[in-house]
Design an enzyme around this catalytic site. Structure first.
Site, PDB file in Angstrom:
ATOM      1  N   THR B 347     -10.138 -27.366  19.445  1.00 60.20           N
ATOM      2  CA  THR B 347      -8.951 -28.183  19.149  1.00 60.20           C
ATOM      3  C   THR B 347      -8.044 -28.379  20.376  1.00 60.20           C
ATOM      4  O   THR B 347      -8.220 -27.731  21.397  1.00 60.20           O
ATOM      5  CB  THR B 347      -8.136 -27.545  18.015  1.00 60.20           C
ATOM      6  OG1 THR B 347      -7.929 -26.165  18.321  1.00 60.20           O
ATOM      7  CG2 THR B 347      -8.845 -27.661  16.689  1.00 60.20           C
ATOM      8  N   ASP B 348      -7.057 -29.254  20.204  1.00 62.71           N
ATOM      9  CA  ASP B 348      -6.142 -29.574  21.305  1.00 62.71           C
ATOM     10  C   ASP B 348      -4.829 -28.817  21.152  1.00 62.71           C
ATOM     11  O   ASP B 348      -3.762 -29.339  21.476  1.00 62.71           O
ATOM     12  CB  ASP B 348      -5.837 -31.079  21.312  1.00 62.71           C
ATOM     13  CG  ASP B 348      -7.093 -31.905  21.173  1.00 62.71           C
ATOM     14  OD1 ASP B 348      -8.009 -31.690  21.971  1.00 62.71           O
ATOM     15  OD2 ASP B 348      -7.160 -32.747  20.262  1.00 62.71           O
ATOM     16  N   SER B 373       0.680 -27.175  22.141  1.00 60.49           N
ATOM     17  CA  SER B 373       0.109 -28.490  21.875  1.00 60.49           C
ATOM     18  C   SER B 373      -0.357 -29.010  23.219  1.00 60.49           C
ATOM     19  O   SER B 373       0.456 -29.189  24.122  1.00 60.49           O
ATOM     20  CB  SER B 373       1.164 -29.417  21.292  1.00 60.49           C
ATOM     21  OG  SER B 373       0.658 -30.733  21.277  1.00 60.49           O
ATOM     22  N   ARG B 374      -1.644 -29.204  23.374  1.00 58.96           N
ATOM     23  CA  ARG B 374      -2.172 -29.597  24.682  1.00 58.96           C
ATOM     24  C   ARG B 374      -1.920 -31.068  24.970  1.00 58.96           C
ATOM     25  O   ARG B 374      -2.274 -31.559  26.022  1.00 58.96           O
ATOM     26  CB  ARG B 374      -3.658 -29.249  24.778  1.00 58.96           C
ATOM     27  CG  ARG B 374      -3.847 -27.753  24.738  1.00 58.96           C
ATOM     28  CD  ARG B 374      -5.244 -27.286  25.050  1.00 58.96           C
ATOM     29  NE  ARG B 374      -5.320 -25.887  24.645  1.00 58.96           N
ATOM     30  CZ  ARG B 374      -6.037 -25.414  23.664  1.00 58.96           C
ATOM     31  NH1 ARG B 374      -6.798 -26.239  22.970  1.00 58.96           N
ATOM     32  NH2 ARG B 374      -6.033 -24.150  23.350  1.00 58.96           N
ATOM     33  N   VAL B 375      -1.365 -31.776  23.993  1.00 60.06           N
ATOM     34  CA  VAL B 375      -1.006 -33.172  24.238  1.00 60.06           C
ATOM     35  C   VAL B 375       0.406 -33.211  24.823  1.00 60.06           C
ATOM     36  O   VAL B 375       0.736 -34.068  25.632  1.00 60.06           O
ATOM     37  CB  VAL B 375      -1.102 -33.989  22.930  1.00 60.06           C
ATOM     38  CG1 VAL B 375      -0.455 -35.348  23.075  1.00 60.06           C
ATOM     39  CG2 VAL B 375      -2.558 -34.135  22.529  1.00 60.06           C
TER      40      VAL B 375
END
Lengths: 131, 510
Positions: B347-348, B373-375
């Site tokens: 997951t991101d 949250s990698r976004v």
């Protein structure tokens, strides 16, 4: 290697021996059985069972089992034989049996392929679409 | 009656003497919902296999002389020697807007007693995920309505954000809040008549849950008016392992319809731990070799091929998206177990919920240190970035320093200030379940903490203060909220308006 796998491999080896130019030979198969009877391998019963299964499958794959309702002329049987021989690219023998439950038409089975052009089959399909 | 007769007459008239070819096999053994079938020489992987009585199975083990078929649904009437037939169709489920507001099983058949599902299309449950060329970066927010998440761990459309935590830490609540919030946003957006508005449709996949829990979730969604934008796919604890294995794939196939038609979808997998357990059960029955924790070797692929189907596709491919919120249940907070590490790596980002925080009454019990949250801020509107930029850092510092809180008297002024500020942020982020907040309200509340309006309010009164300021804005300063929503950023003019509003509110609360 598990015992089952050994048995299966052994039976497959026997099956290869029973083939002549890529087609199953009854004569060779009976000769194999005679040899096995003289020199029984380990797990003899298991081997025989597995060999029988392979032989049955081979026979089924080379036989068109024709079921028909009403009458079926010898020329029609010849036609079926040549059609399926062409289709599968190997010599297919035909065994025909009368089955009035089909109402009319034919049902042919070669191995696990079924070709149904009987009225009973069409009615069954109709029933499935209505349910 | 007469119409039925006419219909049958017409169908009989259309009957042609054609030859129907089929490929058949015979059941050799059947146990634990898995049938071993001899024959079926034409069977494909994942093909639907038809059994007597209309029962359907899926071909999962293609061996040299037999096929392992997992039976979906009832299998007690089947026995060795029964005939099975290839259908020539890969497993597919009905898709489309007709499913919205419905509860369906893993095969897409309705289970809510509301009659048949209106659907003219079906999508295969197994599909290759969109490739690199078809995708684009995640840059649009998908607001959860939970202040702690939207400000510190933002989620974007097309992202996969894992919700992870022990049992009873509020994982499902976060997912349900998100669905409700999206429904509220849809209501406002569709009512505004804005043609550029993109609604988000939700799919909630319940795997291995008690039916009472599913019913409760259904009730909550219905009560919040979110059901009409939601599809519920259910494979409960009493359903066969095969159904539980299949449900997430069915759900994502339904979501793919929205994405491929240029719409946005949100899918919640609740939960993938039970999904993995169901797959393990199925694999063991299929006599596949077991690996770590007795899971089969392809358990990572099981989840990666599922979650990779969530994407944001570019304009050339319809500009749609699937956002995934998989849920994983940990045991005693162990993030390093097999399935959690697998899903974390796929997951991101993850939202980690801590039991201790939950028990302290900090709900949602989001662990700031372990949640990411990698976004990042690409999935936030500018207004949120402006007011929440430093909050995560401040809260993380507070958690670090919290251990010193007990020595309150010995602290230097700077540390005490950090602790005071942190404890106020913690209080501010407390939010009741199923009560998502619109992003403009969140911005208005956070603007207050950024500009020190809560500093002189006692920590124990922060929660009522936040409620009071929200009420103040919604009842008396709605124009300001609308302008935050429309501008999506705080310019000087808006900043001045917010200051004026706070100055007006402060004396009334004190």
């Amino acid at each position: 290697m598990t015992r089952d796998k050994q048995i299966v491999d052994y039976a497959k080896g026997l099956m290869k021996l029973a083939s002549e130019n890529g087609t199953f030979s009854e004569e060779r198969a009976s000769a194999i059985l005679q040899v096995l009877e003289k020199n029984p391998p380990r797990n003899y019963a298991g081997v025989l069972k597995e060999f029988l299964k392979l032989v049955k499958r081979e026979v089924a794959n080379n036989t068109a089992v024709v079921e028909y309702a009403g009458e079926l002329s010898p020329s029609a049987i010849d036609g079926i034989k040549s059609q399926f021989t062409n289709r599968y690219g190997r010599d297919i023998s035909v065994t025909a049996s009368r089955n009035d439950a089909l109402i009319a038409g034919l049902r042919v089975q070669v191995g696990c392929d079924v070709y149904d052009s009987s009225v009973a089959g069409a009615l069954k399909e109709l029933e499935a679409t209505l349910s | 009656m007469s119409s039925v007769i006419e219909q049958i007459e017409q169908q009989i008239a259309n009957l042609q003497t054609k030859t129907v070819q089929s490929n058949i096999g015979k059941i050799v053994t059947i146990a634990d919902g898995v049938a071993k079938i001899e024959g079926l020489s034409e069977a494909m992987y994942n093909e639907m296999i038809e059994f007597p009585g209309g029962t359907i199975g899926i071909a999962l083990n293609l061996e040299e002389d037999a096929v392992g078929v997992v039976i979906l649904g009832e299998s007690t009437h089947l026995k060795a020697g029964d005939e099975a037939k290839c259908t020539g169709k890969l497993l597919s489920v009905p898709v489309g807007k007709g499913l919205l507001g419905r509860v369906v099983n893993a095969l897409g058949a309705p289970v809510d007693g509301k009659g048949p599902v209106e659907s003219s299309e079906s999508y295969p449950v197994e599909k290759i995920a969109p490739g690199i060329i078809e995708r684009k970066s995640v840059d649009q927010p998908l607001a959860t309505g939970i202040m702690a998440i939207d400000s510190m761990i933002p989620i974007g459309r097309g992202q996969r954000e894992l919700i992870i935590g022990d049992r009873g830490t509020g994982k499902t609540t976060i997912a349900i809040d998100t669905i409700i919030n999206q429904a509220k946003i849809n209501e406002v957006g569709l009512a505004s008549g804005d043609e550029s508005f993109r609604p988000v449709y939700s799919i909630y996949v319940a795997v291995g849950q008690k039916n009472s829990n599913i019913a409760r979730t259904l009730g909550v969604l219905e009560e919040a008016g979110a059901l009409k934008y939601t599809i519920i796919v259910t494979a409960g604890a009493s359903d066969a392992a095969a159904d539980q294995y299949l449900a997430p794939y069915s759900g994502v196939a339904m979501a793919e319809w929205f994405m491929s038609n240029g719409m946005d979808a949100l899918i919640v997998y609740d939960d993938l731990s039970k999904h993995a357990a169901a797959y393990r059960q199925m694999s063991l029955v299929l006599k596949r070799p077991s690996g770590r924790e007795a899971y089969p070797g392809d358990v990572f692929y099981l989840h990666s091929r599922l979650l990779e189907r969530s994407a944001r596709v570019n304009e050339d491919n319809g500009n749609g998206s699937i956002t995934a919120l998989p849920i994983i249940e940990t045991l005693a907070g162990d993030l390093s177990a097999y399935i959690p590490t697998n899903v974390i790596s796929i997951t991101d980002g993850q939202i980690f919920l801590e039991t201790d925080l939950f028990n302290q009454g900090i709900r949602p019990a989001v662990s700031v240190g372990l949640s990411v949250s990698r976004v990042g801020s690409a999935a936030q509107i500018k207004a949120t970035k402006q007011v929440a930029g430093k909050i995560k850092l401040e809260l993380a510092q507070f958690r670090e320093l919290a251990a010193f809180a007990q020595f309150g008297s010995d602290l230097d002024a700077k540390t005490k200030a950090q602790l005071d500020r942190g404890s106020r942020i913690v209080e501010l982020f407390k939010q009741p379940a199923f009560n998502p907040l619109p992003i403009e309200e969140q911005v208005a509340v956070l603007w207050g903490i950024q500009n020190n309006y809560y500093d002189d309010i006692d920590v124990s009164r922060i929660v009522p203060a936040a409620a009071s300021i929200r009420e103040f804005f919604t009842t008396r300063k709605e124009v300001l909220l609308v302008s935050i929503r429309e501008k999506a950023k705080i310019d000087d003019e808006l900043g001045a308006e917010l200051k004026k509003a706070y100055d007006e509110w402060k004396p009334s609360f004190a």
